[in-house]
Design a protein around this motif. Structure first.
Motif, PDB file in Angstrom:
ATOM      1  N   SER A  32       0.772  -1.006  -0.362  1.00 26.38           N
ATOM      2  CA  SER A  32       0.313   0.074  -0.157  1.00 26.38           C
ATOM      3  C   SER A  32       1.019   1.052  -0.156  1.00 26.38           C
ATOM      4  O   SER A  32       0.658   2.080  -1.060  1.00 26.38           O
ATOM      5  N   ASP A  36       0.673   3.973  -3.222  1.00 22.81           N
ATOM      6  CA  ASP A  36      -0.068   5.525  -2.589  1.00 22.81           C
ATOM      7  C   ASP A  36       1.770   6.485  -3.215  1.00 22.81           C
ATOM      8  O   ASP A  36       1.558   7.532  -3.981  1.00 22.81           O
ATOM      9  N   ILE A  62      -5.464  -7.047  -1.499  1.00 29.64           N
ATOM     10  CA  ILE A  62      -5.113  -5.369  -1.783  1.00 29.64           C
ATOM     11  C   ILE A  62      -4.979  -4.583  -3.337  1.00 29.64           C
ATOM     12  O   ILE A  62      -5.275  -3.142  -3.229  1.00 29.64           O
ATOM     13  N   TYR A  66      -6.528  -1.552  -4.873  1.00 29.93           N
ATOM     14  CA  TYR A  66      -6.620  -0.102  -5.735  1.00 29.93           C
ATOM     15  C   TYR A  66      -7.063   0.221  -7.027  1.00 29.93           C
ATOM     16  O   TYR A  66      -6.782   0.955  -7.544  1.00 29.93           O
TER      17      TYR A  66
END
Length: 347
Positions: A32, A36, A62, A66
């Motif tokens: 993550s 990001d 995950i 996204y």
């Protein structure tokens, strides 16, 4: 500043496309933060291609979350676990963009990383690969300032890696032209050899600015397989020196040059004698980078001598001589002072 950047980017006609390549394997704790940092990049157009190597945790879930809000993120999955090197090679086959940005699932890019590297390659059309300085975070701290020009990078590559793998941007056309890939036979140091291969065909550079935060943790390859990595690294250095015309194979001496701080148990005087023999061979080599390679070897041996303080200074003088000492920065004064500061006596 932002207005000037936007004006510059509009002048790139057409804009250069960039694909960020990320291999993942059981990266649920870190992916993550990595994604990001890519989403926040100031450069566009940008796509992200992720290749998951059969993770058994929630990494894929995950990534799919996204994807719901970021259509430029593409996910591919290996049916079986292939390992990091085959996965990197497969990633190189997937994009069609102008530039390829290498990234790892546990690192963090600074917001202007891609933009600065794209602009650098546009302004320097003779450069095929550009990296940057980087800083450690997690279980280790500190900034790593890599050599920045092509000559210094190629000289350093004879002893150690001079590019931070997840902080590089590569011209895709260069990669395709010379069919460059990671060599699976050098597990643990394949990225090091990959940059050596790139250096044979093109020019390399590093931007003298920290553009990547490199996470250090117990599960990463360099820690988990440290012995394998060092064995492969030593093999590469030996082969590189052979290409230079240097047939030197004393592992104790080579290890001391490659990893000075890990060679404290070796006889310092013995290492110094070996370094003298190695330097003499390098000096007689017929190569445009021999001077740079000799300088890198000397710097590494000085690093080891500094750890031993005044004893290190004594051994350096006995094995390398006063003339070589005076060839250092400020005629060797900085080296003398650092040895004196470390003390430990003339043993």
């Amino acid at each position: 500043m932002k207005l000037m950047r936007d004006m510059y980017l509009k002048c790139i006609n057409p804009p250069k496309s960039v694909t960020v390549l990320i291999p993942t394997f059981n990266s649920e704790k870190f992916i993550s933060a990595a994604l990001d940092s890519i989403i926040l990049q100031t450069y566009r157009p940008l796509e992200v291609i992720i290749l998951d190597d059969a993770s058994s945790d929630k990494t894929v879930d995950i990534i799919k979350d996204y994807q719901k809000e970021n259509e430029f993120i593409k996910l591919y999955e290996n049916e079986f676990n292939l390992g990091i090197i085959p996965s990197r090679n497969r990633l190189f086959e997937l994009p069609n963009s102008d530039f390829l940005a290498v990234m790892d699932a546990d690192d963090i890019c600074h917001p202007e990383r891609i933009e600065k590297q794209v602009m650098f390659l546009i302004q320097n059309p003779d450069i095929s690969v550009v990296g940057s300085w980087y800083q450690f975070f997690g279980e280790k701290k500190g900034v790593v300032r890599l050599p920045t020009d092509d000559y210094s990078i190629k000289s350093t590559l004879f002893i150690s890696n001079a590019l931070c793998n997840p902080a590089t941007l590569i011209r895709h056309s260069f990669l395709k032209k010379f069919k460059l890939r990671c060599n699976i036979e050098y597990a643990g140091a394949a990225d090091y050899l990959f940059w050596i291969d790139c250096a044979q065909y093109g020019k390399l550079a590093n931007i003298p600015q920290v553009l990547l935060d490199y996470r250090v943790h117990q599960k990463q390859e360099s820690i988990h397989n440290n012995t394998r990595q060092r064995r492969a690294h030593l093999r590469i250095v030996t082969e590189q020196l052979n290409k230079l015309g240097v047939t030197y194979n004393d592992e104790a001496v080579l290890r001391a040059i490659i990893w000075p701080s890990a060679s404290l148990d070796e006889s310092l005087y013995y290492i110094g004698q070996g370094v003298k023999k190695l330097m003499d061979q390098v000096k007689s080599a017929d190569s445009p980078v021999r001077s740079g390679v000799g300088s890198k070897i000397d710097i590494r041996f000085r690093s080891l001598c500094r750890i031993h303080g005044l004893r290190g200074l004594k051994v350096y003088l006995l094995t390398q001589g006063l003339i070589r000492l005076m060839q250092g920065r400020r005629f060797g004064i900085e080296f003398i002072l650092s040895c004196y500061k470390n003390g430990k006596g003339l043993l």
